[in-house]
Design a protein around this motif. Structure first.
Motif, mmCIF file in Angstrom:
data_model
loop_
_atom_site.group_PDB
_atom_site.id
_atom_site.type_symbol
_atom_site.label_atom_id
_atom_site.label_comp_id
_atom_site.label_asym_id
_atom_site.label_seq_id
_atom_site.Cartn_x
_atom_site.Cartn_y
_atom_site.Cartn_z
ATOM 1 N N LYS A 5 4.385 68.128 -6.109
ATOM 2 C CA LYS A 5 4.853 69.394 -5.538
ATOM 3 C C LYS A 5 3.901 70.521 -5.915
ATOM 4 O O LYS A 5 3.035 70.350 -6.784
ATOM 5 C CB LYS A 5 6.274 69.705 -6.005
ATOM 6 N N ALA A 6 4.073 71.659 -5.264
ATOM 7 C CA ALA A 6 3.234 72.823 -5.556
ATOM 8 C C ALA A 6 3.349 73.190 -7.032
ATOM 9 O O ALA A 6 4.440 73.204 -7.601
ATOM 10 C CB ALA A 6 3.649 74.002 -4.682
ATOM 11 N N LYS A 24 -1.934 73.965 -4.879
ATOM 12 C CA LYS A 24 -1.682 75.325 -4.398
ATOM 13 C C LYS A 24 -0.499 75.339 -3.448
ATOM 14 O O LYS A 24 0.422 76.145 -3.575
ATOM 15 C CB LYS A 24 -2.943 75.859 -3.715
ATOM 16 N N ASN A 25 -0.536 74.473 -2.463
ATOM 17 C CA ASN A 25 0.594 74.301 -1.543
ATOM 18 C C ASN A 25 0.463 72.967 -0.825
ATOM 19 O O ASN A 25 -0.553 72.274 -0.963
ATOM 20 C CB ASN A 25 0.719 75.464 -0.553
ATOM 21 N N ILE A 26 1.483 72.622 -0.074
ATOM 22 C CA ILE A 26 1.509 71.358 0.650
ATOM 23 C C ILE A 26 1.771 71.640 2.125
ATOM 24 O O ILE A 26 2.685 72.398 2.474
ATOM 25 C CB ILE A 26 2.579 70.409 0.079
ATOM 26 N N ILE A 27 0.935 71.056 2.970
ATOM 27 C CA ILE A 27 1.025 71.259 4.420
ATOM 28 C C ILE A 27 1.462 69.958 5.082
ATOM 29 O O ILE A 27 0.905 68.894 4.806
ATOM 30 C CB ILE A 27 -0.340 71.711 4.989
ATOM 31 N N ALA A 35 -2.107 68.116 0.505
ATOM 32 C CA ALA A 35 -2.053 69.095 -0.577
ATOM 33 C C ALA A 35 -3.340 69.908 -0.598
ATOM 34 O O ALA A 35 -4.440 69.347 -0.507
ATOM 35 C CB ALA A 35 -1.860 68.398 -1.919
ATOM 36 N N ASP A 47 -8.778 69.452 -0.432
ATOM 37 C CA ASP A 47 -7.487 68.984 0.069
ATOM 38 C C ASP A 47 -7.410 67.475 -0.100
ATOM 39 O O ASP A 47 -8.422 66.797 -0.270
ATOM 40 C CB ASP A 47 -7.275 69.382 1.530
#
Length: 269
Positions: A5-6, A24-27, A35, A47
């Motif tokens: 997770k982030a 950083k974040n998940i797309i 990620a 990524d």
């Protein structure tokens, strides 16, 4: 398997877990989840598919953080805090950093050395929009433009700006800084870039020093070393990369440039 997770600290299995990243974040895409990653020690953005990531142990994280902390403390031990000498005025640094944690570490580094530095945590994409006004407010001698960067995986087209994650923002920030510099005749010294940045375009835009000629990862501390060297060198001395390269983790492969005059001066007793 623990769900990524982030905010998690991870390594990529396909790269033999060589580099530690923070998620950083998940797309979400049609086929999978990706990620977006930022380096813990190196100034790199990348990524990865979630399936290629493994959450690292506390022991591994502590080991890597201890390594960079030892390097920072070693650099500080090499120099006495410069500004304890009231007859020496070092160059003023404005440091824009896309990474919040790196911003905090950078500020502590400058402070321990007694350098006059303002550090701002500004995302890479916002840096071109704010740099002109910040220069007007703080009137620095040295500008550091950094954060995270990286090349798109498996590309060899080094001269295509679209193959770099954040170089376009660094380049535009340099250009905006030179507009300010041309108006004020400040003779601003600029360092720009991060891991794998578009070195040639950064220099063409007006940077004195930039990363990364060999498109390699650079150390968190490398931009700080360049800024420090310029700040503590007397104004009549011209600094080249040869004066700095031994202090950089990968020398000229990571950072190069056209050089600049130092920014320190002495007050007559």
């Amino acid at each position: 398997m623990e769900k990524v997770k982030a905010g998690d600290i991870v390594a990529r299995k396909s790269y033999n877990k060589d580099i530690l990243f923070r998620v950083k974040n998940i797309i979400s895409t049609e086929k999978t989840k990706i990620a977006i990653l930022i380096g813990i020690v190196e100034r790199v953005e990348a990524d990865s598919e979630l399936s290629d990531l493994e959450i690292v142990s506390e022991e591994r994280l502590k080991k890597d953080l201890h390594s960079i902390q030892k390097r920072i403390e070693g650099k500080i031990d090499e120099l006495n805090p410069i500004n304890k000498n009231k007859y020496i005025i070092t160059g003023k640094i404005l440091h824009l950093d896309g990474d919040k944690k790196y911003s905090e570490k950078s500020y502590r580094y400058y402070k321990k050395l007694g350098l006059n530095a303002i550090v701002k945590n500004i995302p890479e994409y916002k840096q071109p929009k704010v740099v002109y006004n910040l220069l007007k407010i703080y009137k620095p001698d040295i500008l550091v433009i950094t954060g995270h960067d990286g090349m798109i995986k498996n590309t060899t087209r080094y001269n295509d700006i679209y193959n770099y994650r954040n170089s376009k923002y660094f380049i535009e920030t340099v250009k905006q800084a030179r507009i300010y510099d041309n108006e004020t005749n400040q003779n601003l010294v600029i360092f720009a870039g991060a891991c794998q940045s578009y070195f040639e375009a950064l220099i063409s835009a007006g940077a004195n020093f930039a990363s990364s000629p060999a498109r390699i990862l650079i150390d968190f501390i490398d931009p700080l070393i360049v800024a420090e060297k310029v700040a503590i060198t007397e104004r009549y001395k011209y600094i080249t990369i040869e004066d700095i390269e031994r202090e950089l983790r990968d020398g000229k492969k990571g950072i190069n440039g056209i050089g600049a005059n130092g920014k320190m001066y002495r007050i007559m007793k």
